[in-house]
Design a protein around this motif. Structure first.
Motif, PDB file in Angstrom:
ATOM      1  N   VAL A  55       3.120 -81.742  10.459  1.00 54.98           N
ATOM      2  CA  VAL A  55       3.712 -82.930   9.834  1.00 54.98           C
ATOM      3  C   VAL A  55       2.876 -84.106  10.283  1.00 54.98           C
ATOM      4  CG1 VAL A  55       5.731 -84.402   9.635  1.00 54.98           C
ATOM      5  CG2 VAL A  55       6.021 -81.981  10.043  1.00 54.98           C
ATOM      6  N   TYR A 100      13.680 -77.527  10.221  1.00 53.37           N
ATOM      7  CA  TYR A 100      12.691 -76.924  11.107  1.00 53.37           C
ATOM      8  C   TYR A 100      12.715 -77.670  12.437  1.00 53.37           C
ATOM      9  CZ  TYR A 100      10.529 -75.072   6.837  1.00 53.37           C
ATOM     10  OH  TYR A 100      10.272 -74.453   5.662  1.00 53.37           O
ATOM     11  N   ARG A 101      13.023 -76.968  13.516  1.00 52.45           N
ATOM     12  CA  ARG A 101      12.970 -77.609  14.829  1.00 52.45           C
ATOM     13  C   ARG A 101      11.556 -78.131  15.131  1.00 52.45           C
ATOM     14  NH1 ARG A 101      15.946 -76.156  19.241  1.00 52.45           N
ATOM     15  NH2 ARG A 101      14.513 -77.502  20.373  1.00 52.45           N
ATOM     16  N   GLY A 102      10.550 -77.442  14.586  1.00 50.59           N
ATOM     17  CA  GLY A 102       9.164 -77.811  14.869  1.00 50.59           C
ATOM     18  C   GLY A 102       8.805 -79.206  14.406  1.00 50.59           C
ATOM     19  N   ALA A 103       9.621 -79.792  13.520  1.00 52.03           N
ATOM     20  CA  ALA A 103       9.304 -81.133  13.034  1.00 52.03           C
ATOM     21  C   ALA A 103       9.691 -82.207  14.029  1.00 52.03           C
ATOM     22  CB  ALA A 103      10.015 -81.380  11.707  1.00 52.03           C
ATOM     23  N   GLU A 104      10.489 -81.839  15.039  1.00 51.19           N
ATOM     24  CA  GLU A 104      11.092 -82.844  15.899  1.00 51.19           C
ATOM     25  C   GLU A 104      10.041 -83.753  16.556  1.00 51.19           C
ATOM     26  OE1 GLU A 104      14.162 -81.152  18.411  1.00 51.19           O
ATOM     27  OE2 GLU A 104      13.896 -82.824  19.801  1.00 51.19           O
ATOM     28  N   PHE A 105       9.117 -83.163  17.289  1.00 49.52           N
ATOM     29  CA  PHE A 105       8.116 -83.970  17.989  1.00 49.52           C
ATOM     30  C   PHE A 105       7.095 -84.563  17.030  1.00 49.52           C
ATOM     31  CE2 PHE A 105       8.358 -81.992  22.523  1.00 49.52           C
ATOM     32  CZ  PHE A 105       9.635 -82.510  22.644  1.00 49.52           C
ATOM     33  N   GLN A 106       6.782 -83.800  15.980  1.00 47.46           N
ATOM     34  CA  GLN A 106       5.744 -84.285  15.067  1.00 47.46           C
ATOM     35  C   GLN A 106       6.225 -85.496  14.293  1.00 47.46           C
ATOM     36  OE1 GLN A 106       3.201 -81.141  13.330  1.00 47.46           O
ATOM     37  NE2 GLN A 106       4.909 -79.810  13.779  1.00 47.46           N
ATOM     38  N   GLU A 109       6.060 -88.389  16.533  1.00 46.32           N
ATOM     39  CA  GLU A 109       4.680 -88.866  16.654  1.00 46.32           C
ATOM     40  C   GLU A 109       4.317 -89.750  15.458  1.00 46.32           C
ATOM     41  OE1 GLU A 109       1.743 -85.769  16.721  1.00 46.32           O
ATOM     42  OE2 GLU A 109       0.146 -87.240  16.721  1.00 46.32           O
TER      43      GLU A 109
END
Lengths: 194, 385
Positions: A55, A100-106, A109
């Motif tokens: 992302v 998607y948990r993976g989007a959290e940090f992205q 950012e």
């Protein structure tokens, strides 16, 4: 499956959603529709896009953009690239962090560096820069601080520590502070053409 | 019993206060300047909030102000343990953007370098994991003895031990001599014996087993959902390796297997790395057998290497990704037809793999948080960018 087939499948499955093909990727025309499109791509057995690889944001001066790269770990296919465009003065995009948990940090950012507001994000704070940092450094109109600039506060600090400063610089600093400006003695740069 | 006695029932067993502890940014177990904001109830972890940015230098903005070729040495500084893998990803992305072809010998050299890097990374990570467990510096010294041999090769080939800056668009910077290849052959030949020695020390070690098994279990569905990649993902039993999926470069020519874990605990993450090194040795053996004399860089690309401002990729965008030792390392590039990238983004596995740190740590003891972090394998140069 080529990009126009994906486009027609999305549009037939989700009435009211329109996507446009932009350089081998799909532009979701209304940002509000993003979560519907992503949920469809994730859940439909044809696509099974279960893995959100990347992302990120981008600044194109007229608008801000958020780009998503989706892959399928189950079917080992991909990528499907989605993009969303928003106005610079109102950069609101629905967050994918709950899908998607993976989007959290992205997404944090992209918020940190571009100022894109991801709505319904569980914890939208700056990721790298500190609290209270002003501006979004990856926007193209961000003015970078120059190490050659001597700030009025720096001069005050130097004086307090008994470090001698030339009289003209001190005078300039005082004048600038009166005018409400922060910096002085800017080195001429190519861009400013001074 | 006339006197009043205090019984257990009088005190509420849940009536404890939580304690907030900051691990880092100067804590040795955080592998750099990284901070974990841990809330503890006694010794048990209640919540973990990672705090990062201490090494942030806005790598992406630096790159957007440079020419394409000038970004290459900056990519070394991302994951400073595996500069070759970072170069590889960036070179692939630019080659995709500008449609540059790579000659066969260069492809072989690239694969050899990438796999040597994987050996360097995995062997040191295991060493540092054991450090975190309390086996103070003995395993690291075993690991670094092997790492030094490979770094000597990197020095001979690229001129630098860690900041290699070796890849170029359309090939590599300079050719590998036969003497260097012979040296690599020797290292590769001896590596399995070293791994046996390393494993004899560690794999069935009782302390290692007791500390690592059933600690920090990552279920496969959460791993996929949280975009976890690399050995951490495969330790949870998800078969996803970009070398197999994308078959980038010439990986389709080599026969190797993807080691998978079945529990997804710290021990599996350790053991998957050991097995991956064994597979890397297999790839290296095949690549060293297959390498033939030829060009090490495409003749067309030598011209823009001398004049980097003349290198203007066509308007468009590309996403190039490689299986770096830590996971999926992706580069997203947007070209506007000028010598500088309009947008340059690094998808760093270290950052995204940390998404699940809290899920892995909650409920474990504070000492386990350190080995869980060690088993995720982060590097701050890449995490903070």
């Amino acid at each position: 499956m080529n990009i126009s087939e994906i486009k027609s499948k999305i549009e037939s499955a989700l009435p009211g959603v329109s996507v446009k093909i932009v350089s081998q990727s799909l532009l979701v025309e209304k940002p509000g529709n993003l979560t519907r499109v992503v949920r469809y791509l994730k859940d439909s057995p044809e696509f099974r896009m279960d893995y959100l690889a990347s992302v990120t944001g981008a600044d194109y001066l007229d608008y801000l953009e958020s780009v998503y790269h989706l892959y399928s770990m189950a079917k080992k296919t991909g990528p499907i690239v989605l993009r969303v465009r928003v106005r610079r003065d109102e950069p609101k995009i629905p967050s994918l962090a709950r899908i998607y948990r993976g989007a959290e940090f992205q997404e944090r950012e992209a918020y940190d560096l571009f100022g894109i507001l991801y709505e319904n994000h569980p914890d939208l704070r700056r990721l790298f820069l500190w609290e209270g940092f002003e501006g979004f450094p990856l926007r193209k109109d961000y003015l970078q601080e120059d190490s050659e600039i001597l700030e009025a506060e720096d001069i005050q600090w130097l004086e307090e520590h008994g470090i001698p400063i030339p009289e003209d610089i001190r005078k300039q600093a005082h004048e600038l502070k009166q005018q409400g400006l922060r910096a002085l003695a800017q080195k001429p740069t190519k861009e400013s053409g001074v | 019993m006339d006197e009043k006695t205090v019984t257990v029932q009088d005190t509420n067993p849940m009536d404890t206060e939580t304690l907030e502890v900051n691990f880092g940014p100067q804590h040795p177990s955080t592998h750099g300047v990284f901070r974990m904001n841990i809330v503890l109830d006694g010794e048990t972890i209640v919540s973990v909030k990672p705090v990062m940015g201490y090494l942030h230098r806005n790598h992406e903005q630096i790159a957007e102000n440079l020419t394409y070729a000038a970004v290459m040495p900056y990519t070394d500084r991302l994951d400073y343990f595996n500069s070759m893998a970072n170069n590889f990803g960036y070179a692939l992305a630019v080659e995709k953007l500008a449609r540059i072809e790579v000659p066969e010998r260069a492809q072989y050299i690239r694969v050899i370098m990438a796999e040597l890097t994987r050996l360097v990374n995995h062997v040191s990570v295991i060493g540092f994991l054991l450090n975190d467990l309390g086996a103070f510096f003995t395993p690291v010294l075993y690991a670094f003895r092997e790492r030094e041999k490979i770094l000597d090769i990197f020095e001979a080939i690229s001129g630098s031990r860690m900041m290699c800056n070796y890849f170029r668009f359309g090939g590599v910077k300079r050719d590998v001599s036969d003497a260097d290849l012979e040296q690599i052959r020797k290292i590769v030949q001896k590596f399995p014996a070293f791994l046996d020695e390393f494993e004899a020390l560690l794999t069935k070690n009782e302390i290692l087993c007791m500390r690592c098994q059933n600690v920090g279990v990552l279920p496969p569905d959460l791993a996929v959902n949280a975009s976890i990649t690399g050995p951490v993902l495969r330790a949870s039993g998800v078969n996803y390796d970009i070398r197999k999926v994308d078959r980038y470069s010439i990986y389709e020519r080599f026969s190797f297997r993807i080691p998978l874990g079945d529990k997804g605990d710290v021990y599996d993450r350790y053991y998957v790395r050991i097995l991956e090194m064994r597979e890397s040795v297999k790839i290296l053996e095949q690549a060293l057998k297959g390498i033939r004399p030829g060009e090490f860089i495409h003749p067309k690309s030598t011209s823009f290497l001398k004049l980097p401002r003349n290198f203007k990729p066509p308007v468009g965008e590309a996403y190039g990704r490689v299986e770096s030792p830590k996971g999926e390392l992706g580069y997203y590039l947007v070209s506007d037809g000028t010598p500088q990238p309009w947008r340059y983004h690094v998808r760093s596995p270290s950052l995204i793999n940390l998404t699940v740190l809290e899920d892995l740590c909650v409920g474990h003891k504070v000492a386990d948080a350190i080995i869980i972090l060690g088993s995720i394998d982060i590097i701050l140069g890449e995490l903070d960018r």
